[in-house]
Design a protein around this motif. Sequence first.
Motif, PDB file in Angstrom:
ATOM      1  N   SER A 111      42.845  46.350  34.200  1.00  0.00           N
ATOM      2  CA  SER A 111      41.451  46.057  34.546  1.00  0.00           C
ATOM      3  C   SER A 111      41.356  44.785  35.380  1.00  0.00           C
ATOM      4  O   SER A 111      42.045  43.794  35.106  1.00  0.00           O
ATOM      5  N   LEU A 112      40.487  44.826  36.400  1.00  0.00           N
ATOM      6  CA  LEU A 112      40.238  43.670  37.249  1.00  0.00           C
ATOM      7  C   LEU A 112      38.752  43.596  37.583  1.00  0.00           C
ATOM      8  O   LEU A 112      38.093  44.633  37.738  1.00  0.00           O
ATOM      9  N   TYR A 113      38.244  42.392  37.706  1.00  0.00           N
ATOM     10  CA  TYR A 113      36.908  42.168  38.248  1.00  0.00           C
ATOM     11  C   TYR A 113      37.100  41.655  39.668  1.00  0.00           C
ATOM     12  O   TYR A 113      37.550  40.531  39.878  1.00  0.00           O
ATOM     13  N   VAL A 114      36.781  42.503  40.647  1.00  0.00           N
ATOM     14  CA  VAL A 114      37.074  42.170  42.045  1.00  0.00           C
ATOM     15  C   VAL A 114      35.786  41.863  42.804  1.00  0.00           C
ATOM     16  O   VAL A 114      34.711  42.390  42.496  1.00  0.00           O
ATOM     17  N   THR A 115      35.922  41.003  43.797  1.00  0.00           N
ATOM     18  CA  THR A 115      34.823  40.692  44.711  1.00  0.00           C
ATOM     19  C   THR A 115      35.276  41.032  46.118  1.00  0.00           C
ATOM     20  O   THR A 115      36.353  40.602  46.550  1.00  0.00           O
ATOM     21  N   GLU A 116      34.493  41.811  46.839  1.00  0.00           N
ATOM     22  CA  GLU A 116      34.854  42.170  48.204  1.00  0.00           C
ATOM     23  C   GLU A 116      34.521  41.010  49.137  1.00  0.00           C
ATOM     24  O   GLU A 116      33.399  40.530  49.172  1.00  0.00           O
ATOM     25  N   ILE A 117      35.535  40.561  49.869  1.00  0.00           N
ATOM     26  CA  ILE A 117      35.388  39.461  50.807  1.00  0.00           C
ATOM     27  C   ILE A 117      35.462  40.011  52.223  1.00  0.00           C
ATOM     28  O   ILE A 117      36.359  40.795  52.547  1.00  0.00           O
ATOM     29  N   ASN A 118      34.508  39.620  53.059  1.00  0.00           N
ATOM     30  CA  ASN A 118      34.497  40.019  54.463  1.00  0.00           C
ATOM     31  C   ASN A 118      34.630  38.754  55.298  1.00  0.00           C
ATOM     32  O   ASN A 118      33.852  37.814  55.145  1.00  0.00           O
TER      33      ASN A 118
END
Length: 214
Positions: free
Chosen positions: A100-107
Motif C-alpha cells: 500500500s502507498l499514498y501517492v501524490t501526482e506531481i506535474n
Amino acid sequence: MMFLGLEVGSWADWVSGIGSLGAILMVLFQIKKNKESDFSQYRPMFKINYEVEAINRKKDKVYYDRTSDNNGQMYRGDFKYQCIELKNISHKSMLAVQVSLYVTEINYGEKAPKVKRKIDFKVDSVKPDENVNFILKNLSKTIGIHQVPIYEYYDFDEVLIYFTTEMREKIKIIYQKEGEYLYYKKSFLENKGAKIPDEEYTANNFKESRILEN
C-alpha cells in the motif's frame, strides 16, 4: 512460635506462596518464549526496492493498478516505469501480500501537486525466491512513431507491506522513502500484541491485483 512478630507457620506459607507464584510466572514466560520461537521460524525475509526502469518479459510477475497510469503500453523495453520490487529471499512463503502507498501526482508544469490517493497492490502469495514487481506509473508515451517522456510522476513517503505467514500470523512493515531508496521504519507483529484492523488489512475476500500477461 513467634519470629520477628510473625508466626512461623504464617511466614512459611507466605514464602511458599511467593515460590509458587514465581514458578507459575516462569512457566508462563517459557510458554510465551516457545510460542514466539515457533512464530519467528515462519516469518519470511524479503527485500524491497524502489526503481525507475524498463519492464521486460523476463520479469517474474508484474502487477499494475490503473491502465491509465500505464497508457496501455505494456512490456515496452524502451519505456521507463516507476516500480516497487519485492523479492522473497527466504524459504517461507508470504501469503495474502498487500503493498500500500499514498501517492501524490506531481506535474513538472504545475506549481501545486494533485490530490493524494491510495494504491493497494494485492498478491495471493509470494513463494520462496520469487520476485514480484508493482508498476506505479509509466513515465513515457508514444506520439505517432516517437517515444516521448511524460511530465508526471508519483511521489510518496512510505510503503506499507502487509502479509500473513504460513503460521497465520499477520504482519505489517513500514518502509520510509528517502530519495530513491526505501529504509525500514517500523514493524507490527500480531503475535507480539500488535492489532492490524480488518479495514486496513484482511485476508478475507482477498482479490489479487491485475497482472501483466506474457
